[in-house]
Design an enzyme around this catalytic site. Structure first.
Site, PDB file in Angstrom:
ATOM      1  N   SER A 114       3.423  -2.121  10.425  1.00  0.00           N
ATOM      2  CA  SER A 114       4.698  -2.165  10.805  1.00  0.00           C
ATOM      3  C   SER A 114       5.470  -3.400  10.599  1.00  0.00           C
ATOM      4  CB  SER A 114       5.195  -1.427  12.107  1.00  0.00           C
ATOM      5  OG  SER A 114       4.736  -0.443  12.510  1.00  0.00           O
ATOM      6  N   LYS A 133       0.308   4.434  -0.315  1.00  0.00           N
ATOM      7  CA  LYS A 133      -0.316   5.550   0.296  1.00  0.00           C
ATOM      8  C   LYS A 133      -0.026   6.519  -0.372  1.00  0.00           C
ATOM      9  CE  LYS A 133      -0.268   3.315   4.627  1.00  0.00           C
ATOM     10  NZ  LYS A 133      -0.099   3.354   6.196  1.00  0.00           N
ATOM     11  N   GLU A 135      -5.267  -4.994  10.566  1.00  0.00           N
ATOM     12  CA  GLU A 135      -4.596  -3.983  10.871  1.00  0.00           C
ATOM     13  C   GLU A 135      -4.777  -3.125  12.106  1.00  0.00           C
ATOM     14  OE1 GLU A 135      -2.331  -2.745   6.792  1.00  0.00           O
ATOM     15  OE2 GLU A 135      -4.110  -1.421   7.276  1.00  0.00           O
ATOM     16  N   ASN A 176       0.964  -1.288   0.327  1.00  0.00           N
ATOM     17  CA  ASN A 176       0.120   0.083  -0.320  1.00  0.00           C
ATOM     18  C   ASN A 176       0.877   1.299   0.059  1.00  0.00           C
ATOM     19  OD1 ASN A 176      -1.807   2.181   0.320  1.00  0.00           O
ATOM     20  ND2 ASN A 176      -2.605   1.379   2.437  1.00  0.00           N
ATOM     21  N   HIS A 206      -9.398   1.032   4.975  1.00  0.00           N
ATOM     22  CA  HIS A 206      -8.302   1.191   5.893  1.00  0.00           C
ATOM     23  C   HIS A 206      -8.637   2.057   6.804  1.00  0.00           C
ATOM     24  CE1 HIS A 206      -4.151   2.500   6.725  1.00  0.00           C
ATOM     25  NE2 HIS A 206      -3.799   1.159   6.142  1.00  0.00           N
ATOM     26  N   GLY A 221       2.514   2.232  10.908  1.00  0.00           N
ATOM     27  CA  GLY A 221       3.425   3.361  10.751  1.00  0.00           C
ATOM     28  C   GLY A 221       4.106   3.585  12.034  1.00  0.00           C
ATOM     29  N   GLU A 255      -6.881   4.566   8.087  1.00  0.00           N
ATOM     30  CA  GLU A 255      -6.931   6.085   7.856  1.00  0.00           C
ATOM     31  C   GLU A 255      -8.193   6.841   7.057  1.00  0.00           C
ATOM     32  OE1 GLU A 255      -3.093   5.559   5.510  1.00  0.00           O
ATOM     33  OE2 GLU A 255      -2.100   5.111   7.625  1.00  0.00           O
TER      34      GLU A 255
END
Ligand code: 13P
Length: 259
Positions: free
Chosen positions: A212, A11, A167, A9, A95, A173, A97
Protein backbone atom coordinates in the site's frame (compact mmCIF):
# COMPACT_ATOMS: atom_id res chain seq x y z
CA UNK A 1 25.90 4.78 -0.71
CA UNK A 2 22.79 2.76 -1.51
CA UNK A 3 20.85 4.03 -4.50
CA UNK A 4 17.12 3.52 -3.93
CA UNK A 5 15.08 1.29 -6.22
CA UNK A 6 11.42 1.71 -7.12
CA UNK A 7 9.83 -1.27 -8.86
CA UNK A 8 6.30 -1.47 -10.21
CA UNK A 9 4.70 -4.90 -9.86
CA UNK A 10 1.87 -4.81 -12.36
CA UNK A 11 0.56 -8.22 -11.24
CA UNK A 12 -2.25 -9.61 -13.46
CA UNK A 13 -3.32 -6.28 -14.95
CA UNK A 14 -3.36 -4.57 -18.30
CA UNK A 15 -4.00 -5.14 -21.96
CA UNK A 16 -1.29 -5.11 -24.60
CA UNK A 17 -2.01 -1.49 -25.45
CA UNK A 18 -2.46 -0.24 -21.86
CA UNK A 19 0.82 -1.89 -20.83
CA UNK A 20 2.63 -0.18 -23.69
CA UNK A 21 1.22 3.26 -22.98
CA UNK A 22 1.86 2.94 -19.23
CA UNK A 23 5.49 1.96 -19.84
CA UNK A 24 6.01 4.86 -22.24
CA UNK A 25 4.43 7.42 -19.92
CA UNK A 26 6.50 6.23 -16.97
CA UNK A 27 9.69 6.30 -19.04
CA UNK A 28 8.95 9.91 -20.04
CA UNK A 29 8.01 10.94 -16.51
CA UNK A 30 11.18 9.64 -14.86
CA UNK A 31 13.63 10.70 -17.54
CA UNK A 32 15.33 13.34 -15.38
CA UNK A 33 15.68 11.19 -12.23
CA UNK A 34 19.30 10.10 -11.70
CA UNK A 35 19.38 9.09 -8.03
CA UNK A 36 16.93 6.20 -8.10
CA UNK A 37 16.74 3.00 -10.19
CA UNK A 38 13.23 2.53 -11.55
CA UNK A 39 11.72 -0.49 -13.20
CA UNK A 40 8.50 -2.19 -14.18
CA UNK A 41 7.49 -5.84 -13.94
CA UNK A 42 4.69 -6.48 -16.45
CA UNK A 43 2.94 -9.82 -16.99
CA UNK A 44 5.13 -12.21 -19.04
CA UNK A 45 3.19 -11.74 -22.29
CA UNK A 46 3.87 -7.99 -22.28
CA UNK A 47 7.62 -8.25 -21.70
CA UNK A 48 8.59 -8.21 -25.38
CA UNK A 49 6.49 -5.13 -26.20
CA UNK A 50 7.58 -3.23 -23.11
CA UNK A 51 11.23 -4.11 -23.67
CA UNK A 52 11.18 -2.59 -27.17
CA UNK A 53 9.63 0.60 -25.82
CA UNK A 54 11.96 1.15 -22.88
CA UNK A 55 15.30 -0.27 -23.94
CA UNK A 56 16.71 3.16 -24.77
CA UNK A 57 15.35 4.71 -21.55
CA UNK A 58 16.64 4.48 -17.95
CA UNK A 59 13.72 2.20 -16.98
CA UNK A 60 14.67 -1.40 -16.31
CA UNK A 61 12.49 -4.41 -17.06
CA UNK A 62 11.67 -7.11 -14.55
CA UNK A 63 9.54 -10.25 -14.29
CA UNK A 64 7.07 -11.23 -11.57
CA UNK A 65 8.03 -14.87 -11.30
CA UNK A 66 10.22 -17.56 -12.89
CA UNK A 67 10.47 -21.33 -13.04
CA UNK A 68 13.12 -22.94 -10.89
CA UNK A 69 13.98 -25.10 -13.93
CA UNK A 70 16.09 -23.90 -16.84
CA UNK A 71 14.29 -26.07 -19.42
CA UNK A 72 12.36 -29.31 -19.74
CA UNK A 73 8.86 -30.72 -19.64
CA UNK A 74 7.28 -28.10 -17.39
CA UNK A 75 4.12 -27.00 -19.16
CA UNK A 76 3.22 -23.37 -18.67
CA UNK A 77 6.51 -22.33 -17.09
CA UNK A 78 8.93 -19.54 -18.09
CA UNK A 79 12.65 -19.96 -17.39
CA UNK A 80 15.36 -17.55 -16.31
CA UNK A 81 17.31 -17.87 -19.60
CA UNK A 82 14.08 -16.89 -21.43
CA UNK A 83 13.58 -13.84 -19.21
CA UNK A 84 17.17 -12.80 -19.68
CA UNK A 85 16.78 -13.01 -23.45
CA UNK A 86 13.84 -10.61 -23.19
CA UNK A 87 15.97 -8.00 -21.43
CA UNK A 88 14.85 -8.63 -17.84
CA UNK A 89 17.26 -7.31 -15.22
CA UNK A 90 15.29 -8.17 -12.07
CA UNK A 91 12.94 -10.99 -11.12
CA UNK A 92 10.51 -10.88 -8.18
CA UNK A 93 10.73 -14.14 -6.23
CA UNK A 94 8.61 -15.47 -3.38
CA UNK A 95 5.91 -12.80 -3.47
CA UNK A 96 3.34 -13.58 -0.77
CA UNK A 97 0.71 -14.12 -3.48
CA UNK A 98 2.93 -16.87 -4.93
CA UNK A 99 3.57 -18.33 -1.48
CA UNK A 100 -0.08 -18.43 -0.46
CA UNK A 101 -2.03 -18.82 -3.71
CA UNK A 102 0.45 -21.03 -5.58
CA UNK A 103 1.97 -22.93 -2.67
CA UNK A 104 5.54 -21.79 -3.23
CA UNK A 105 7.81 -22.92 -0.44
CA UNK A 106 11.28 -21.94 0.71
CA UNK A 107 12.89 -24.76 -1.27
CA UNK A 108 11.38 -23.59 -4.57
CA UNK A 109 12.15 -19.98 -3.72
CA UNK A 110 15.82 -20.79 -3.07
CA UNK A 111 16.06 -22.69 -6.35
CA UNK A 112 14.53 -19.74 -8.21
CA UNK A 113 17.05 -17.36 -6.67
CA UNK A 114 19.94 -19.55 -7.89
CA UNK A 115 18.66 -19.82 -11.45
CA UNK A 116 17.97 -16.08 -11.72
CA UNK A 117 21.43 -15.22 -10.42
CA UNK A 118 23.07 -17.79 -12.70
CA UNK A 119 21.45 -16.02 -15.67
CA UNK A 120 22.90 -12.65 -14.67
CA UNK A 121 19.69 -11.11 -13.31
CA UNK A 122 18.97 -9.79 -9.83
CA UNK A 123 16.45 -11.63 -7.65
CA UNK A 124 14.09 -9.48 -5.56
CA UNK A 125 13.27 -11.78 -2.65
CA UNK A 126 9.93 -10.95 -1.00
CA UNK A 127 9.34 -11.73 2.65
CA UNK A 128 6.70 -10.64 5.13
CA UNK A 129 4.46 -11.67 7.98
CA UNK A 130 0.68 -12.14 8.02
CA UNK A 131 -1.63 -10.18 10.29
CA UNK A 132 -1.96 -13.09 12.69
CA UNK A 133 1.86 -13.42 12.83
CA UNK A 134 2.10 -9.74 13.76
CA UNK A 135 -0.73 -9.89 16.29
CA UNK A 136 0.87 -12.86 18.01
CA UNK A 137 4.28 -11.15 18.12
CA UNK A 138 5.80 -13.52 15.61
CA UNK A 139 6.93 -10.94 13.05
CA UNK A 140 10.60 -11.26 13.90
CA UNK A 141 10.68 -15.05 13.89
CA UNK A 142 8.70 -15.31 10.62
CA UNK A 143 11.02 -12.84 8.89
CA UNK A 144 14.11 -14.63 10.20
CA UNK A 145 12.77 -18.04 9.12
CA UNK A 146 12.10 -16.79 5.60
CA UNK A 147 15.54 -15.16 5.42
CA UNK A 148 17.41 -18.06 6.99
CA UNK A 149 16.07 -20.48 4.38
CA UNK A 150 17.80 -18.40 1.72
CA UNK A 151 20.90 -17.62 3.75
CA UNK A 152 21.56 -21.29 4.45
CA UNK A 153 21.18 -22.41 0.87
CA UNK A 154 22.86 -19.64 -1.13
CA UNK A 155 26.53 -18.94 -1.74
CA UNK A 156 27.90 -15.55 -0.63
CA UNK A 157 28.07 -14.21 -4.17
CA UNK A 158 24.32 -14.82 -4.59
CA UNK A 159 23.52 -13.19 -1.24
CA UNK A 160 25.62 -10.17 -2.12
CA UNK A 161 23.62 -9.67 -5.33
CA UNK A 162 20.19 -10.03 -3.71
CA UNK A 163 17.58 -7.30 -3.26
CA UNK A 164 15.09 -7.98 -0.46
CA UNK A 165 11.53 -6.62 -0.36
CA UNK A 166 9.78 -6.50 2.99
CA UNK A 167 6.08 -6.80 2.24
CA UNK A 168 3.86 -7.31 5.28
CA UNK A 169 1.05 -9.50 3.92
CA UNK A 170 -1.56 -7.47 5.82
CA UNK A 171 -0.47 -4.31 4.00
CA UNK A 172 -0.64 -5.68 0.45
CA UNK A 173 -3.56 -4.25 -1.48
CA UNK A 174 -5.40 -3.34 1.72
CA UNK A 175 -4.68 0.38 1.97
CA UNK A 176 -3.09 -0.30 5.39
CA UNK A 177 0.59 0.59 5.35
CA UNK A 178 3.14 -0.28 7.99
CA UNK A 179 4.11 2.92 9.78
CA UNK A 180 7.60 4.15 8.86
CA UNK A 181 8.78 3.04 12.33
CA UNK A 182 7.24 -0.44 12.04
CA UNK A 183 8.80 -0.89 8.62
CA UNK A 184 12.18 0.48 9.73
CA UNK A 185 12.33 -2.01 12.61
CA UNK A 186 11.94 -4.97 10.23
CA UNK A 187 14.26 -3.50 7.58
CA UNK A 188 16.96 -3.06 10.20
CA UNK A 189 16.47 -6.67 11.32
CA UNK A 190 16.83 -7.87 7.71
CA UNK A 191 20.01 -5.83 7.17
CA UNK A 192 21.53 -7.04 10.43
CA UNK A 193 20.76 -10.68 9.73
CA UNK A 194 22.05 -10.57 6.16
CA UNK A 195 25.06 -8.58 7.36
CA UNK A 196 26.11 -11.45 9.62
CA UNK A 197 27.20 -13.18 6.42
CA UNK A 198 29.32 -10.33 5.11
CA UNK A 199 30.03 -6.73 6.03
CA UNK A 200 29.73 -5.97 2.33
CA UNK A 201 26.06 -6.99 2.49
CA UNK A 202 25.32 -4.68 5.44
CA UNK A 203 26.48 -1.68 3.46
CA UNK A 204 25.15 -2.54 0.02
CA UNK A 205 21.97 -4.58 0.52
CA UNK A 206 18.91 -2.77 -0.72
CA UNK A 207 15.75 -3.53 1.24
CA UNK A 208 12.56 -2.29 -0.41
CA UNK A 209 9.26 -1.75 1.35
CA UNK A 210 6.03 -2.95 -0.27
CA UNK A 211 2.43 -2.82 0.87
CA UNK A 212 0.00 0.00 0.00
CA UNK A 213 2.73 2.49 -0.85
CA UNK A 214 1.12 5.49 -2.53
CA UNK A 215 1.95 9.01 -3.63
CA UNK A 216 1.14 10.40 -0.17
CA UNK A 217 3.00 7.99 2.11
CA UNK A 218 6.08 7.16 0.00
CA UNK A 219 8.28 10.05 1.15
CA UNK A 220 7.98 9.29 4.87
CA UNK A 221 8.61 5.56 4.34
CA UNK A 222 11.61 6.10 2.05
CA UNK A 223 13.11 8.61 4.51
CA UNK A 224 13.82 5.81 7.00
CA UNK A 225 17.50 4.85 7.17
CA UNK A 226 17.10 1.17 6.23
CA UNK A 227 14.39 1.60 3.59
CA UNK A 228 15.93 1.74 0.12
CA UNK A 229 12.86 2.34 -2.02
CA UNK A 230 9.73 0.38 -2.71
CA UNK A 231 7.97 -2.47 -4.48
CA UNK A 232 4.73 -0.93 -5.64
CA UNK A 233 1.54 -2.78 -6.62
CA UNK A 234 -1.70 -0.85 -7.19
CA UNK A 235 -0.09 2.61 -7.38
CA UNK A 236 2.34 1.44 -10.08
CA UNK A 237 -0.62 1.22 -12.48
CA UNK A 238 -1.46 4.91 -11.98
CA UNK A 239 1.18 6.77 -13.94
CA UNK A 240 1.06 10.10 -12.06
CA UNK A 241 1.12 8.38 -8.67
CA UNK A 242 3.95 6.06 -9.65
CA UNK A 243 6.03 8.98 -10.94
CA UNK A 244 5.41 10.86 -7.66
CA UNK A 245 6.61 7.78 -5.74
CA UNK A 246 9.72 7.68 -7.93
CA UNK A 247 10.35 11.36 -7.21
CA UNK A 248 10.10 10.69 -3.46
CA UNK A 249 12.82 8.03 -3.84
CA UNK A 250 14.89 10.37 -6.03
CA UNK A 251 14.89 12.97 -3.22
CA UNK A 252 16.21 10.35 -0.77
CA UNK A 253 18.79 9.13 -3.27
CA UNK A 254 20.01 12.67 -3.83
CA UNK A 255 20.24 13.28 -0.08
CA UNK A 256 22.28 10.09 0.35
CA UNK A 257 24.87 11.29 -2.17
CA UNK A 258 25.54 14.28 0.11
CA UNK A 259 26.29 12.19 3.21
P1 13P B 1 0.10 -2.89 -3.20
O1 13P B 1 1.04 -1.73 -3.43
O2 13P B 1 -1.05 -2.90 -4.15
O3 13P B 1 -0.30 -2.99 -1.78
O4 13P B 1 0.91 -4.23 -3.55
C1 13P B 1 2.18 -4.39 -3.02
C2 13P B 1 2.80 -5.54 -3.67
O5 13P B 1 2.33 -6.66 -3.53
C3 13P B 1 3.98 -5.30 -4.51
O6 13P B 1 4.61 -6.47 -4.84
Amino acid sequence: MRKPIVAGNWKLHGTRSSAASLALDIAKGIDSLDHVEIGVCPPFVHLADVEKLINTTPLWLGAQNVSEHESGAFTGEISAPMLSEFGCKYVIIGHSERRTLFAENNKTICAKIQTVHACGMTPILCIGETLSDRESNKTKSVILDQLNAVLHSSPAKVLEALVVAYEPVWAIGTGKTASPEEAQEVHQLIRERMGQFSHNITEHLRVLYGGSVNASNAAELFAMPDIDGGLIGGASLKREDFIKICKAAEAVGLERTKN
